[in-house]
Design a protein around this motif. Structure first.
Motif, PDB file in Angstrom:
ATOM      1  N   ILE A 124       6.760  -9.117  -8.462  1.00  0.00           N
ATOM      2  CA  ILE A 124       6.865  -9.085  -7.008  1.00  0.00           C
ATOM      3  C   ILE A 124       7.529 -10.368  -6.535  1.00  0.00           C
ATOM      4  CG2 ILE A 124       4.498  -9.945  -6.729  1.00  0.00           C
ATOM      5  CD1 ILE A 124       4.597  -8.274  -4.024  1.00  0.00           C
ATOM      6  N   GLU A 125       8.432 -10.216  -5.588  1.00  0.00           N
ATOM      7  CA  GLU A 125       9.085 -11.367  -4.963  1.00  0.00           C
ATOM      8  C   GLU A 125       8.670 -11.389  -3.498  1.00  0.00           C
ATOM      9  OE1 GLU A 125      13.522 -13.038  -4.061  1.00  0.00           O
ATOM     10  OE2 GLU A 125      13.185 -11.929  -5.917  1.00  0.00           O
ATOM     11  N   ILE A 126       8.025 -12.468  -3.107  1.00  0.00           N
ATOM     12  CA  ILE A 126       7.504 -12.622  -1.752  1.00  0.00           C
ATOM     13  C   ILE A 126       8.447 -13.531  -0.971  1.00  0.00           C
ATOM     14  CG2 ILE A 126       5.531 -13.452  -0.404  1.00  0.00           C
ATOM     15  CD1 ILE A 126       3.814 -12.849  -2.937  1.00  0.00           C
ATOM     16  N   PRO A 127       8.913 -13.082   0.205  1.00  0.00           N
ATOM     17  CA  PRO A 127       9.863 -13.893   0.972  1.00  0.00           C
ATOM     18  C   PRO A 127       9.213 -15.122   1.617  1.00  0.00           C
ATOM     19  CG  PRO A 127       9.263 -11.959   2.226  1.00  0.00           C
ATOM     20  CD  PRO A 127       8.624 -11.811   0.871  1.00  0.00           C
ATOM     21  N   ASP A 128      10.042 -16.086   1.990  1.00  0.00           N
ATOM     22  CA  ASP A 128       9.571 -17.329   2.603  1.00  0.00           C
ATOM     23  C   ASP A 128       8.883 -17.120   3.953  1.00  0.00           C
ATOM     24  OD1 ASP A 128      10.513 -18.800   0.473  1.00  0.00           O
ATOM     25  OD2 ASP A 128      12.436 -19.228   1.412  1.00  0.00           O
ATOM     26  N   SER A 129       9.040 -15.969   4.562  1.00  0.00           N
ATOM     27  CA  SER A 129       8.421 -15.700   5.859  1.00  0.00           C
ATOM     28  C   SER A 129       6.921 -15.401   5.748  1.00  0.00           C
ATOM     29  CB  SER A 129       9.124 -14.528   6.555  1.00  0.00           C
ATOM     30  OG  SER A 129       9.110 -13.375   5.719  1.00  0.00           O
ATOM     31  N   ASP A 162       6.312 -21.606  -0.903  1.00  0.00           N
ATOM     32  CA  ASP A 162       5.499 -22.668  -0.310  1.00  0.00           C
ATOM     33  C   ASP A 162       4.970 -22.301   1.072  1.00  0.00           C
ATOM     34  OD1 ASP A 162       5.845 -24.269  -2.525  1.00  0.00           O
ATOM     35  OD2 ASP A 162       7.543 -25.354  -1.677  1.00  0.00           O
ATOM     36  N   SER A 163       5.582 -21.320   1.732  1.00  0.00           N
ATOM     37  CA  SER A 163       5.150 -20.917   3.074  1.00  0.00           C
ATOM     38  C   SER A 163       3.770 -20.254   3.072  1.00  0.00           C
ATOM     39  CB  SER A 163       6.168 -19.947   3.692  1.00  0.00           C
ATOM     40  OG  SER A 163       6.281 -18.779   2.890  1.00  0.00           O
ATOM     41  N   VAL A 164       3.327 -19.745   1.910  1.00  0.00           N
ATOM     42  CA  VAL A 164       2.016 -19.100   1.822  1.00  0.00           C
ATOM     43  C   VAL A 164       0.933 -20.172   1.866  1.00  0.00           C
ATOM     44  CG1 VAL A 164       0.475 -17.703   0.389  1.00  0.00           C
ATOM     45  CG2 VAL A 164       2.898 -17.107   0.563  1.00  0.00           C
TER      46      VAL A 164
END
Length: 73
Positions: free
Chosen positions: A33-38, A60-62
């Motif tokens: 899974i690739e999670i976006p920076d948003s 890092d946004s998480v």
């Protein structure tokens, strides 16, 4: 997508801010899974029992990951 047994990979779209509770729970074929920076929040048990999951990109946004998110992975 809970218990979607044929789902192998996920690339989430930019703009998503949260991954819902148990949304991919028991997707046993899910490998990556690739999670976006948003995204800032991954809710409880989002990937619980995704036993084939080997590749996860968490930006890092998480700032919050719920309980049992990756249990039994």
């Amino acid at each position: 997508f809970t218990k979607c047994s044929n789902l192998k990979s996920i690339v989430l779209s930019a703009g998503i801010t949260s991954i819902a509770e148990q949304v991919f729970r028991e997707c046993t074929a899910l490998e990556s899974i690739e999670i976006p920076d948003s995204v800032t929040t991954i809710e409880r048990a989002a990937f619980h029992e995704c036993s084939s999951l080997t590749d996860v990109y968490i930006p890092d946004s998480v700032t919050e990951i719920g309980n049992q998110t990756f249990t039994k992975c």
